[in-house]
Design a protein around this motif. Structure first.
Motif, mmCIF file in Angstrom:
data_model
loop_
_atom_site.group_PDB
_atom_site.id
_atom_site.type_symbol
_atom_site.label_atom_id
_atom_site.label_comp_id
_atom_site.label_asym_id
_atom_site.label_seq_id
_atom_site.Cartn_x
_atom_site.Cartn_y
_atom_site.Cartn_z
ATOM 1 N N ALA A 59 0.838 -1.207 0.000
ATOM 2 C CA ALA A 59 0.000 0.000 0.000
ATOM 3 C C ALA A 59 0.871 1.255 0.000
ATOM 4 O O ALA A 59 0.591 2.215 -0.733
ATOM 5 C CB ALA A 59 -0.935 -0.004 1.209
ATOM 6 N N ALA A 60 1.936 1.246 0.796
ATOM 7 C CA ALA A 60 2.839 2.410 0.836
ATOM 8 C C ALA A 60 3.499 2.609 -0.520
ATOM 9 O O ALA A 60 3.593 3.736 -1.018
ATOM 10 C CB ALA A 60 3.892 2.215 1.929
ATOM 11 N N LEU A 66 4.500 3.337 -7.235
ATOM 12 C CA LEU A 66 5.186 2.178 -7.781
ATOM 13 C C LEU A 66 4.203 1.250 -8.481
ATOM 14 O O LEU A 66 3.056 1.108 -8.063
ATOM 15 C CB LEU A 66 5.892 1.395 -6.668
ATOM 16 C CG LEU A 66 6.993 2.122 -5.916
ATOM 17 C CD1 LEU A 66 7.580 1.211 -4.845
ATOM 18 C CD2 LEU A 66 8.081 2.606 -6.840
ATOM 19 N N THR A 67 4.670 0.623 -9.522
ATOM 20 C CA THR A 67 3.873 -0.387 -10.203
ATOM 21 C C THR A 67 3.959 -1.687 -9.416
ATOM 22 O O THR A 67 4.846 -1.866 -8.568
ATOM 23 C CB THR A 67 4.399 -0.632 -11.627
ATOM 24 O OG1 THR A 67 5.716 -1.192 -11.536
ATOM 25 C CG2 THR A 67 4.430 0.656 -12.451
ATOM 26 N N LEU A 68 3.083 -2.625 -9.723
ATOM 27 C CA LEU A 68 3.150 -3.920 -9.052
ATOM 28 C C LEU A 68 4.442 -4.647 -9.406
ATOM 29 O O LEU A 68 4.997 -5.369 -8.569
ATOM 30 C CB LEU A 68 1.935 -4.773 -9.397
ATOM 31 C CG LEU A 68 0.605 -4.309 -8.798
ATOM 32 C CD1 LEU A 68 -0.517 -5.270 -9.185
ATOM 33 C CD2 LEU A 68 0.689 -4.169 -7.290
ATOM 34 N N ALA A 69 4.960 -4.448 -10.599
ATOM 35 C CA ALA A 69 6.237 -5.063 -10.971
ATOM 36 C C ALA A 69 7.363 -4.497 -10.105
ATOM 37 O O ALA A 69 8.232 -5.247 -9.635
ATOM 38 C CB ALA A 69 6.526 -4.839 -12.447
ATOM 39 N N GLN A 91 15.728 0.621 3.918
ATOM 40 C CA GLN A 91 16.341 0.323 2.625
ATOM 41 C C GLN A 91 15.348 0.564 1.482
ATOM 42 O O GLN A 91 15.677 1.176 0.476
ATOM 43 C CB GLN A 91 16.843 -1.121 2.603
ATOM 44 C CG GLN A 91 17.563 -1.490 1.328
ATOM 45 C CD GLN A 91 18.087 -2.919 1.369
ATOM 46 O OE1 GLN A 91 17.985 -3.602 2.370
ATOM 47 N NE2 GLN A 91 18.656 -3.365 0.270
ATOM 48 N N LEU A 92 14.127 0.070 1.646
ATOM 49 C CA LEU A 92 13.100 0.270 0.620
ATOM 50 C C LEU A 92 12.774 1.746 0.433
ATOM 51 O O LEU A 92 12.718 2.245 -0.688
ATOM 52 C CB LEU A 92 11.813 -0.474 0.994
ATOM 53 C CG LEU A 92 11.793 -1.976 0.860
ATOM 54 C CD1 LEU A 92 10.467 -2.523 1.357
ATOM 55 C CD2 LEU A 92 12.043 -2.404 -0.568
ATOM 56 N N SER A 93 12.561 2.443 1.544
ATOM 57 C CA SER A 93 12.122 3.834 1.446
ATOM 58 C C SER A 93 13.218 4.729 0.865
ATOM 59 O O SER A 93 12.912 5.692 0.165
ATOM 60 C CB SER A 93 11.650 4.358 2.802
ATOM 61 O OG SER A 93 12.711 4.377 3.728
ATOM 62 N N THR A 94 14.472 4.405 1.109
ATOM 63 C CA THR A 94 15.568 5.176 0.515
ATOM 64 C C THR A 94 15.540 5.030 -1.005
ATOM 65 O O THR A 94 15.646 6.015 -1.733
ATOM 66 C CB THR A 94 16.926 4.708 1.084
ATOM 67 O OG1 THR A 94 16.922 4.906 2.492
ATOM 68 C CG2 THR A 94 18.073 5.477 0.461
#
Length: 161
Positions: A59-60, A66-69, A91-94
């Motif tokens: 959801a974030a 972002l696309t699902l891919a 790591q993801l949010s960066t």
């Protein structure tokens, strides 16, 4: 199944309800390998409790555009057998912040292109600075196939969802 194991497994309806998603959406995410379930002898889906956290990450990511891919790539980097940690999220949010910054630059460039087009009334795809910058389409010959190319961003990736 032990009492502890049964408490850590949630049926699809509860996962959907607690995540704010519909049951078909949960099934779809599973079919796209964004989340996984275990099956009962009767083939009912049961999800580990940490699936709720993975759905929150999805959801974030969608809120960021972002696309699902792209989300599948990101989730592939996370441990599949537990909830994402604070370090995982950092790591993801960066990485996502860099994607958002790039999209902002692209939108600002698009906004600048609109300034040249607003009110011009040219109605000419040959001269249009928005759809045909520097008459790029001339090298591809006649036809509308260059319009699809114009929908790609500077990095060669398709824009949008």
């Amino acid at each position: 199944m032990t009492a502890t194991a049964s408490k850590s497994l949630l049926p699809i309806g509860e996962i959907a309800s607690r995540s704010g998603l519909s049951v078909p959406t949960v099934r779809y995410y599973e079919s796209r390998n964004l989340i996984t379930s275990e099956r009962t002898a009767g083939n009912k889906r049961l999800f580990r409790r940490y699936t709720l956290r993975r759905l929150a990450v999805i959801a974030a990511g969608q809120r960021v555009g972002l696309t699902l891919a792209e989300l599948a790539e990101a989730l592939a980097e996370l441990p599949a057998d537990k909830a994402p940690t604070q370090d995982d999220w950092h790591q993801l949010s960066t990485h996502w912040a860099q994607l958002v910054a790039r999209r902002i630059r692209q939108l600002e460039k698009l906004q600048g292109s609109l300034d040249d087009c607003i009110g011009c009334g040219c109605l000419s795809l040959k001269k249009c600075h928005l759809f045909n910058p520097q008459d790029e389409a001339a090298s591809e010959g006649p036809g509308s196939r260059w319009i699809r190319k114009s929908l790609k961003d500077n990095d060669g990736e398709a824009s949008g969802g």
